[in-house]
Write a protein that holds these residues in place. Structure first.
Motif, PDB file in Angstrom:
ATOM      1  N   GLU A   1       4.305   0.459   1.927  1.00  0.00           N
ATOM      2  CA  GLU A   1       4.561  -0.816   1.240  1.00  0.00           C
ATOM      3  C   GLU A   1       4.020  -0.773  -0.186  1.00  0.00           C
ATOM      4  O   GLU A   1       4.636  -1.305  -1.113  1.00  0.00           O
ATOM      5  CB  GLU A   1       3.969  -2.017   2.007  1.00  0.00           C
ATOM      6  CG  GLU A   1       4.443  -3.333   1.389  1.00  0.00           C
ATOM      7  CD  GLU A   1       3.846  -4.602   1.973  1.00  0.00           C
ATOM      8  OE1 GLU A   1       3.020  -4.536   2.899  1.00  0.00           O
ATOM      9  OE2 GLU A   1       4.206  -5.684   1.467  1.00  0.00           O
ATOM     10  N   GLU A   2       2.870  -0.108  -0.389  1.00  0.00           N
ATOM     11  CA  GLU A   2       2.297  -0.034  -1.747  1.00  0.00           C
ATOM     12  C   GLU A   2       3.236   0.721  -2.699  1.00  0.00           C
ATOM     13  O   GLU A   2       3.305   0.405  -3.889  1.00  0.00           O
ATOM     14  CB  GLU A   2       0.918   0.628  -1.738  1.00  0.00           C
ATOM     15  CG  GLU A   2      -0.116   0.026  -0.781  1.00  0.00           C
ATOM     16  CD  GLU A   2      -0.644  -1.355  -1.175  1.00  0.00           C
ATOM     17  OE1 GLU A   2       0.002  -2.045  -1.972  1.00  0.00           O
ATOM     18  OE2 GLU A   2      -1.716  -1.732  -0.657  1.00  0.00           O
ATOM     19  N   LEU A   3       3.965   1.706  -2.177  1.00  0.00           N
ATOM     20  CA  LEU A   3       4.960   2.406  -3.013  1.00  0.00           C
ATOM     21  C   LEU A   3       6.034   1.425  -3.479  1.00  0.00           C
ATOM     22  O   LEU A   3       6.479   1.475  -4.637  1.00  0.00           O
ATOM     23  CB  LEU A   3       5.629   3.538  -2.223  1.00  0.00           C
ATOM     24  CG  LEU A   3       4.938   4.894  -2.193  1.00  0.00           C
ATOM     25  CD1 LEU A   3       5.765   5.854  -1.342  1.00  0.00           C
ATOM     26  CD2 LEU A   3       4.754   5.469  -3.590  1.00  0.00           C
TER      27      LEU A   3
ATOM     28  N   ALA B   1     -10.884  -1.897  -1.831  1.00  0.00           N
ATOM     29  CA  ALA B   1      -9.721  -1.665  -2.695  1.00  0.00           C
ATOM     30  C   ALA B   1      -8.782  -2.869  -2.681  1.00  0.00           C
ATOM     31  O   ALA B   1      -8.285  -3.308  -3.724  1.00  0.00           O
ATOM     32  CB  ALA B   1      -8.982  -0.398  -2.259  1.00  0.00           C
ATOM     33  N   GLU B   2      -8.544  -3.429  -1.494  1.00  0.00           N
ATOM     34  CA  GLU B   2      -7.652  -4.589  -1.389  1.00  0.00           C
ATOM     35  C   GLU B   2      -8.266  -5.808  -2.076  1.00  0.00           C
ATOM     36  O   GLU B   2      -7.561  -6.571  -2.749  1.00  0.00           O
ATOM     37  CB  GLU B   2      -7.350  -4.902   0.082  1.00  0.00           C
ATOM     38  CG  GLU B   2      -6.526  -3.840   0.799  1.00  0.00           C
ATOM     39  CD  GLU B   2      -5.115  -3.703   0.236  1.00  0.00           C
ATOM     40  OE1 GLU B   2      -4.617  -4.638  -0.399  1.00  0.00           O
ATOM     41  OE2 GLU B   2      -4.508  -2.632   0.425  1.00  0.00           O
ATOM     42  N   ALA B   3      -9.572  -5.993  -1.915  1.00  0.00           N
ATOM     43  CA  ALA B   3     -10.238  -7.130  -2.565  1.00  0.00           C
ATOM     44  C   ALA B   3     -10.173  -6.983  -4.084  1.00  0.00           C
ATOM     45  O   ALA B   3      -9.939  -7.958  -4.813  1.00  0.00           O
ATOM     46  CB  ALA B   3     -11.684  -7.224  -2.088  1.00  0.00           C
TER      47      ALA B   3
ATOM     48  N   ARG C   1       0.024 -10.248  -0.840  1.00  0.00           N
ATOM     49  CA  ARG C   1       0.129  -9.034  -0.024  1.00  0.00           C
ATOM     50  C   ARG C   1      -1.231  -8.368   0.141  1.00  0.00           C
ATOM     51  O   ARG C   1      -1.539  -7.804   1.188  1.00  0.00           O
ATOM     52  CB  ARG C   1       1.138  -8.033  -0.619  1.00  0.00           C
ATOM     53  CG  ARG C   1       2.565  -8.520  -0.695  1.00  0.00           C
ATOM     54  CD  ARG C   1       3.072  -9.090   0.595  1.00  0.00           C
ATOM     55  NE  ARG C   1       3.106  -8.109   1.677  1.00  0.00           N
ATOM     56  CZ  ARG C   1       2.944  -8.419   2.968  1.00  0.00           C
ATOM     57  NH1 ARG C   1       2.732  -9.655   3.354  1.00  0.00           N
ATOM     58  NH2 ARG C   1       2.992  -7.474   3.888  1.00  0.00           N
ATOM     59  N   GLU C   2      -2.047  -8.397  -0.927  1.00  0.00           N
ATOM     60  CA  GLU C   2      -3.373  -7.763  -0.844  1.00  0.00           C
ATOM     61  C   GLU C   2      -4.233  -8.490   0.182  1.00  0.00           C
ATOM     62  O   GLU C   2      -5.043  -7.879   0.873  1.00  0.00           O
ATOM     63  CB  GLU C   2      -4.076  -7.748  -2.212  1.00  0.00           C
ATOM     64  CG  GLU C   2      -3.261  -7.213  -3.394  1.00  0.00           C
ATOM     65  CD  GLU C   2      -2.684  -5.822  -3.206  1.00  0.00           C
ATOM     66  OE1 GLU C   2      -2.854  -5.212  -2.137  1.00  0.00           O
ATOM     67  OE2 GLU C   2      -2.036  -5.333  -4.153  1.00  0.00           O
ATOM     68  N   VAL C   3      -4.030  -9.800   0.297  1.00  0.00           N
ATOM     69  CA  VAL C   3      -4.782 -10.591   1.284  1.00  0.00           C
ATOM     70  C   VAL C   3      -4.391 -10.154   2.708  1.00  0.00           C
ATOM     71  O   VAL C   3      -5.250  -9.965   3.570  1.00  0.00           O
ATOM     72  CB  VAL C   3      -4.524 -12.101   1.068  1.00  0.00           C
ATOM     73  CG1 VAL C   3      -5.245 -12.928   2.127  1.00  0.00           C
ATOM     74  CG2 VAL C   3      -4.950 -12.532  -0.337  1.00  0.00           C
ATOM     75  N   VAL C   4      -3.091  -9.980   2.926  1.00  0.00           N
ATOM     76  CA  VAL C   4      -2.614  -9.547   4.253  1.00  0.00           C
ATOM     77  C   VAL C   4      -3.116  -8.144   4.571  1.00  0.00           C
ATOM     78  O   VAL C   4      -3.584  -7.872   5.686  1.00  0.00           O
ATOM     79  CB  VAL C   4      -1.070  -9.614   4.329  1.00  0.00           C
ATOM     80  CG1 VAL C   4      -0.553  -9.010   5.624  1.00  0.00           C
ATOM     81  CG2 VAL C   4      -0.588 -11.054   4.187  1.00  0.00           C
ATOM     82  N   HIS C   5      -3.056  -7.243   3.585  1.00  0.00           N
ATOM     83  CA  HIS C   5      -3.535  -5.872   3.809  1.00  0.00           C
ATOM     84  C   HIS C   5      -5.024  -5.869   4.152  1.00  0.00           C
ATOM     85  O   HIS C   5      -5.472  -5.117   5.031  1.00  0.00           O
ATOM     86  CB  HIS C   5      -3.284  -5.007   2.565  1.00  0.00           C
ATOM     87  CG  HIS C   5      -1.829  -4.787   2.269  1.00  0.00           C
ATOM     88  ND1 HIS C   5      -1.388  -4.231   1.096  1.00  0.00           N
ATOM     89  CD2 HIS C   5      -0.721  -5.050   3.009  1.00  0.00           C
ATOM     90  CE1 HIS C   5      -0.063  -4.168   1.129  1.00  0.00           C
ATOM     91  NE2 HIS C   5       0.366  -4.663   2.272  1.00  0.00           N
ATOM     92  N   PHE C   6      -5.798  -6.697   3.452  1.00  0.00           N
ATOM     93  CA  PHE C   6      -7.241  -6.811   3.726  1.00  0.00           C
ATOM     94  C   PHE C   6      -7.455  -7.188   5.192  1.00  0.00           C
ATOM     95  O   PHE C   6      -8.290  -6.611   5.890  1.00  0.00           O
ATOM     96  CB  PHE C   6      -7.849  -7.858   2.779  1.00  0.00           C
ATOM     97  CG  PHE C   6      -9.345  -8.013   2.912  1.00  0.00           C
ATOM     98  CD1 PHE C   6     -10.211  -7.252   2.126  1.00  0.00           C
ATOM     99  CD2 PHE C   6      -9.889  -8.905   3.824  1.00  0.00           C
ATOM    100  CE1 PHE C   6     -11.592  -7.394   2.244  1.00  0.00           C
ATOM    101  CE2 PHE C   6     -11.264  -9.047   3.956  1.00  0.00           C
ATOM    102  CZ  PHE C   6     -12.115  -8.294   3.162  1.00  0.00           C
TER     103      PHE C   6
HETATM  104 FE   LIG Z   1      -2.408  -3.678  -0.860  1.00  0.00          FE
END
Ligand SMILES: [Fe+2]
Lengths: 190, 84
Positions: free
Chosen positions: A64-66, A135-137, A165-170
């Motif tokens: 997903e990051e790609l 990293a996500e934070a 999205r970063e919140v979900v990944h965290f």
């Molecule tokens: Fe992320």
């Protein structure tokens, strides 16, 4: 194996040329908390993870990051589209233009190139997953900085979505960390 | 415009599938999420099939058909060029 899908994850619109905003957003392309580093960090960590669940989440978030790197690239590309050299110079991004014209490059907002040292891999699954949480934070915090800097409401919408999205990944990495801690506890009794 | 609407529908379904996928990675026995995932998979495949028949392939390497007598992969616009 990866397969390319000829579409963005979400539509990307901008209000018009804005080289100054492009010069800030580029940090999420190739800065320390950017999407290139995020993707490579997770995909690279898969090989030292002890559980199938951890390998799965790293594969899927890394992929997903790609797609997010492609969204950030599109944002920068569209913000430079139609911008004159004069506008780029006035926006303080003549230094980028000198080396790259309007091409994209992996750099932070101050022009410092991406380095592999942004990414850590210790081989210790607990330490590595904690690195991912940090990293996500940090990526979320940088998106918040960019949202405050943005004067383009369309670009802000995209930045908000990426922040979400970063919140979900965290959240998902937090669950994975708990699972790995459980796994390593059980292993001591073997 | 019809193309954009269909593409938006694909984006929405695929995003829902991705979210359920990540959730299932850490909750692999959640029956509700599994059922939703499979339902969205069906809808997504139908939408992609309809899109590709009219507008050309979404994926490379054999994951999409190429209809007509020209290799449409190199004809249709690239994601960063589309004016939404
Ligand atoms: Fe992320």
């Amino acid at each position: 194996m990866w397969v390319y899908e000829k579409k963005l994850q979400i539509p990307v619109r901008v209000c018009g040329p804005n080289p100054r905003l492009a010069s800030y957003i580029i940090t999420q392309y190739g800065g320390p908390e950017g999407e290139l580093g995020a993707s490579l960090r997770y995909l690279n960590m898969r090989y030292s993870m002890p559980t199938n669940k951890a390998k799965g989440i790293l594969t899927d978030i890394g992929t997903e990051e790609l797609a997010h790197m492609e969204i950030v690239a599109t944002l920068v590309h569209k913000l430079l589209e139609g911008a004159s050299v004069e506008q780029i110079k006035a926006a303080g991004w003549g230094s980028h233009y000198a080396d790259h014209d309007k091409a994209l490059w992996w750099e932070n907002a101050a022009g410092v190139p991406w380095v592999a040292a942004y990414v850590s891999a210790t081989g210790d699954p607990v330490a590595d997953l904690q690195e991912n949480l940090a990293a996500e934070a940090k990526a979320r915090a940088v998106y918040e900085n960019l949202i405050r800097l943005s004067d383009d409401p369309e670009a802000t919408n995209v930045l908000r979505w990426l922040r979400e999205r970063e919140v979900v990944h965290f959240q998902r990495f937090g669950e994975t960390l708990m699972d790995i801690q459980e796994y390593t506890k059980q292993k001591k009794y073997y | 415009m019809a193309q954009y609407q269909l593409l938006m529908q694909i984006m929405q379904l695929e995003f829902a599938a991705l979210e359920l996928n990540l959730f299932l990675d850490t909750h692999p026995d959640c029956q509700e999420a599994l059922a939703q995932y499979n339902k969205i998979h069906q809808e997504l495949m139908q939408c992609k099939h309809a899109y590709e028949q009219t507008y050309g392939p979404l994926c490379n390497f054999g994951f999409s058909p190429n209809t007509g007598n020209y290799w449409k992969w190199v004809e249709t616009p690239w994601p960063w060029e589309i004016k939404y």
